[in-house]
Design an enzyme around this catalytic site. Structure first.
Site, PDB file in Angstrom:
ATOM      1  N   LYS A  26       0.961  -1.419  -0.406  1.00  0.00           N
ATOM      2  CA  LYS A  26       0.193  -0.310   0.593  1.00  0.00           C
ATOM      3  C   LYS A  26       0.649   1.245  -0.209  1.00  0.00           C
ATOM      4  CE  LYS A  26      -4.173  -1.991   2.208  1.00  0.00           C
ATOM      5  NZ  LYS A  26      -5.214  -1.306   1.737  1.00  0.00           N
ATOM      6  N   ASP A  31      -2.702  -7.936  -1.953  1.00  0.00           N
ATOM      7  CA  ASP A  31      -3.695  -6.465  -0.696  1.00  0.00           C
ATOM      8  C   ASP A  31      -4.620  -6.932  -0.527  1.00  0.00           C
ATOM      9  OD1 ASP A  31      -3.623  -4.770   0.745  1.00  0.00           O
ATOM     10  OD2 ASP A  31      -3.763  -2.963  -0.777  1.00  0.00           O
ATOM     11  N   GLU A  80      -6.405  -9.414   1.058  1.00  0.00           N
ATOM     12  CA  GLU A  80      -5.552 -10.615   1.422  1.00  0.00           C
ATOM     13  C   GLU A  80      -7.311 -11.053   2.194  1.00  0.00           C
ATOM     14  OE1 GLU A  80      -5.959  -7.652   1.771  1.00  0.00           O
ATOM     15  OE2 GLU A  80      -6.114  -7.181   4.065  1.00  0.00           O
ATOM     16  N   ARG A 140     -10.579 -11.460   2.077  1.00  0.00           N
ATOM     17  CA  ARG A 140     -11.349 -13.235   1.083  1.00  0.00           C
ATOM     18  C   ARG A 140     -10.387 -13.564   1.454  1.00  0.00           C
ATOM     19  NH1 ARG A 140     -12.158  -8.895  -4.049  1.00  0.00           N
ATOM     20  NH2 ARG A 140     -11.917  -7.662  -2.889  1.00  0.00           N
TER      21      ARG A 140
HETATM   22  N1  BES Z   1      -8.457  -3.968   4.361  1.00  0.00           N
HETATM   23  C1  BES Z   1      -8.595  -3.429   2.916  1.00  0.00           C
HETATM   24  C2  BES Z   1      -9.604  -2.475   2.635  1.00  0.00           C
HETATM   25  C3  BES Z   1      -9.839  -1.303   2.699  1.00  0.00           C
HETATM   26  C4  BES Z   1      -8.877   0.134   2.898  1.00  0.00           C
HETATM   27  C5  BES Z   1     -10.743  -0.933   3.933  1.00  0.00           C
HETATM   28  C6  BES Z   1      -8.796   0.797   2.997  1.00  0.00           C
HETATM   29  C7  BES Z   1     -10.564   0.824   4.497  1.00  0.00           C
HETATM   30  C8  BES Z   1      -9.651   1.571   3.780  1.00  0.00           C
HETATM   31  C9  BES Z   1      -8.452  -4.597   1.762  1.00  0.00           C
HETATM   32  O1  BES Z   1      -7.935  -5.184   2.858  1.00  0.00           O
HETATM   33  C10 BES Z   1      -7.858  -4.269   0.769  1.00  0.00           C
HETATM   34  O2  BES Z   1      -6.847  -3.685   1.381  1.00  0.00           O
HETATM   35  N2  BES Z   1      -9.058  -3.834  -0.630  1.00  0.00           N
HETATM   36  C11 BES Z   1      -8.218  -3.467  -1.548  1.00  0.00           C
HETATM   37  C12 BES Z   1      -8.642  -4.730  -2.329  1.00  0.00           C
HETATM   38  C13 BES Z   1      -8.156  -4.362  -3.844  1.00  0.00           C
HETATM   39  C14 BES Z   1      -6.630  -4.933  -4.278  1.00  0.00           C
HETATM   40  C15 BES Z   1      -9.153  -5.370  -4.722  1.00  0.00           C
HETATM   41  C16 BES Z   1      -9.560  -2.195  -2.099  1.00  0.00           C
HETATM   42  O3  BES Z   1      -9.491  -2.043  -1.310  1.00  0.00           O
HETATM   43  O4  BES Z   1      -7.913  -1.132  -2.552  1.00  0.00           O
HETATM   44 ZN    ZN Z   2      -7.629  -5.723   3.897  1.00  0.00          ZN
HETATM   45 MN    MN Z   3      -5.469  -5.479   2.093  1.00  0.00          MN
END
Ligand code: BES
Ligand code: ZN
Ligand code: MN
Length: 481
Positions: free
Chosen positions: A263, A333, A335, A337
């Site tokens: 990230k 990222d 992860e 799911r």
């Molecule tokens: N934990 C994050 C989701 C998240 C992001 C929650 C920002 C709250 C604020 C999750 O693991 C994630 O990184 N999801 C990605 C998925 C994408 C790679 C398909 C996302 O939402 O960017």
């Molecule tokens: Zn996450």
């Molecule tokens: Mn993530």
């Protein structure tokens, strides 16, 4: 913090010795003969005070009351939402370092949900996180007396409110802790402490046991971290054995760096909150320990870190989930799911009446719904309606999202049974479609709490959501039999 409910009218409230008295006044207020009622009526008549929610009038040691400070707070139609607004506004005015005892007085008979809202709002407004401060300044407010003439009618709503506060504050504590104070192992210890309550038990599976179960997706996420993964199985057996349990599944990523699909740095600290789903499961169990309903409940938490390292998952890797389905990792990222899908397969063994997973799953859900409502996805109509109603009753709102099969198209790949991400569009839904593949054996719902589990910015902190919704849902199941 200590809450008490007493059947007191305004006259009796005026005699209570306390640091502050907040009088909640609806638009339908009619003055009685006592001095405080008369004072309120005069203030309304003189337009010095309005009964709209958020409107207040501060009084310093008025002769009508035994309290150091009195605040009149408008609650409009007297609904839960308006009471919450009023309590927050009024508490901001009396929140001095000496505010130890507070009386919250309903000037007219209280609605059920409003008593609960008064309890929650006063806890919320006075909460402080102290665990990692060297000179902690703990919460000052110790005692809240809720006073209303119809106390006996609203007792069960009050009890639910108090239980919810206890659960919410445990969830906040764990979610707020920095990632090095809330490792998977420490989270498992917190869950194990709940086993001390009657009818509770907790079992924690480590890397070896999880490998034996074949949880290849969960193991894949954890393998980049120095911290060993923990799979937590909590149980509350409050009903006869033959009653099918409800299973709550929590995403417990104690830190989400993104892994190799790292990230960006800005606000990455907030990814300590990526175990908010797990924290809400622990909080809901704590509330249930207080309420002791006749239900059977299972809590499953898949806890690990998502870190980059030489051993971490790489985009293109294929893992085999506990269900046997193979998954191509296109973005490390995504992860949440991956850890959830194995927990959802594990849930089958309980032959559940319903499974609800709770996860800070997608940034896309934050875009869709912001911080007001959690995203609700469900394959079962009755379950969806029950959760929506529980959200309304507890003012811990959610909003139904779609699950059309066409949304799953983007998850197709030539290299495994399913890919772990689709395109950017509809990201909250495609994540839910991924999870749905693992939930065929039971009625299932998924709460995406990415926007609601914590607040960012200046008031950064966990909200304890959706503990309120979960407690209300579980209590409605107990009542339904
Ligand atoms: N934990 C994050 C989701 C998240 C992001 C929650 C920002 C709250 C604020 C999750 O693991 C994630 O990184 N999801 C990605 C998925 C994408 C790679 C398909 C996302 O939402 O960017
Ligand atoms: Zn996450
Ligand atoms: Mn993530």
């Amino acid at each position: 913090m200590n809450f008490e409910l007493k059947p007191l009218g305004l006259l009796a409230c005026a005699n209570e010795k306390c640091d502050a008295l907040i009088v909640l006044v609806p638009q339908a207020f009619k003055a009685s003969k006592d001095d405080l009622s008369q004072l309120i009526a005069q203030a309304i008549k003189a337009s010095d005070f309005e009964t709209k929610p958020g409107k207040t009038l501060s009084l310093y040691r008025p002769l009508q009351a035994n309290a150091d400070r009195v605040v009149l707070a408008g609650i409009g139609d007297g609904s839960a939402r308006q009471v919450r607004t009023a309590v927050h506004a009024a508490l901001a005015l009396v929140k001095t370092p000496s505010l130890k005892k507070l009386v919250l007085s309903f000037a007219t008979p209280a609605q059920e949900g409003s008593v609960r809202a008064a309890v929650s709002a006063s806890a919320d407004a006075s909460y402080v996180y102290v665990t990692t401060r060297s000179k902690p300044e703990p919460r000052v407010l110790q005692k809240v007396l809720i006073a209303c003439e119809n106390a006996s009618e609203v007792k069960s709503s009050f009890d639910r409110g108090v239980a919810t506060v206890i659960g919410v504050e445990l969830a906040k504590e764990w979610a707020n802790r920095p990632a090095n104070y809330a490792t998977p192992t420490l989270l498992a210890k917190a869950a194990q402490e709940l086993a001390a309550f009657p009818k509770f038990s907790c079992e924690v599976l480590g890397p070896k046991e999880v490998a034996k179960l074949g949880m290849g997706a969960f193991i894949g996420v954890a393998q980049g971290s120095e911290q060993p993964l923990q799979f937590i199985v909590l149980r509350y057996d409050g009903a006869v054995k033959t009653k099918a349990p409800t299973v709550l599944v929590g995403k417990g990523i104690t830190f989400d760096s993104g892994g190799i699909s790292l990230k960006p740095g800005a606000e990455m600290d907030e990814m300590k909150y990526d175990m908010g789903g797990a924290a809400s499961v622990i909080g809901a169990f704590r509330a249930i320990a207080h309420l002791k309903p006749a239900i059977n409940l299972v809590g499953l938490i898949a806890a690990c870190e998502n870190m980059p390292s030489g051993r971490a998952l790489k985009p293109s890797d294929v893992v085999t989930s506990m269900s046997g389905q193979t998954i191509e990792i296109l973005n490390t990222d995504a992860e949440g799911r991956l850890v959830l899908c194995d927990a959802l397969t594990y849930a089958e063994r309980f032959k559940p009446a319903a499974v609800v997973d709770i996860a800070t799953l997608t940034g896309a859900c934050v875009v869709a719904l912001g911080g007001v409502r959690s995203g609700l996805f469900a394959t079962d109509e009755a379950l969806a309606q029950a959760l929506l109603a529980a959200g309304d009753a507890s003012q811990d709102l959610c909003w139904r999202m779609p699950l059309d099969d066409d949304y799953a198209d983007g998850l197709k790949t030539s290299f495994a049974d399913v890919a772990n991400v689709a395109g950017r569009a509809g990201g909250a839904v495609t994540a839910a479609k991924f999870l749905q593949r693992f939930t065929e054996k039971y009625p299932w719902a998924h709460l995406d709490i990415a926007g609601t589990a914590w607040k960012g910015g200046a008031a950064k902190g966990a909200t304890g959501r959706p503990v309120g919704l979960l407690v209300e849902y579980l209590m409605s199941q107990a009542a339904a039999k």
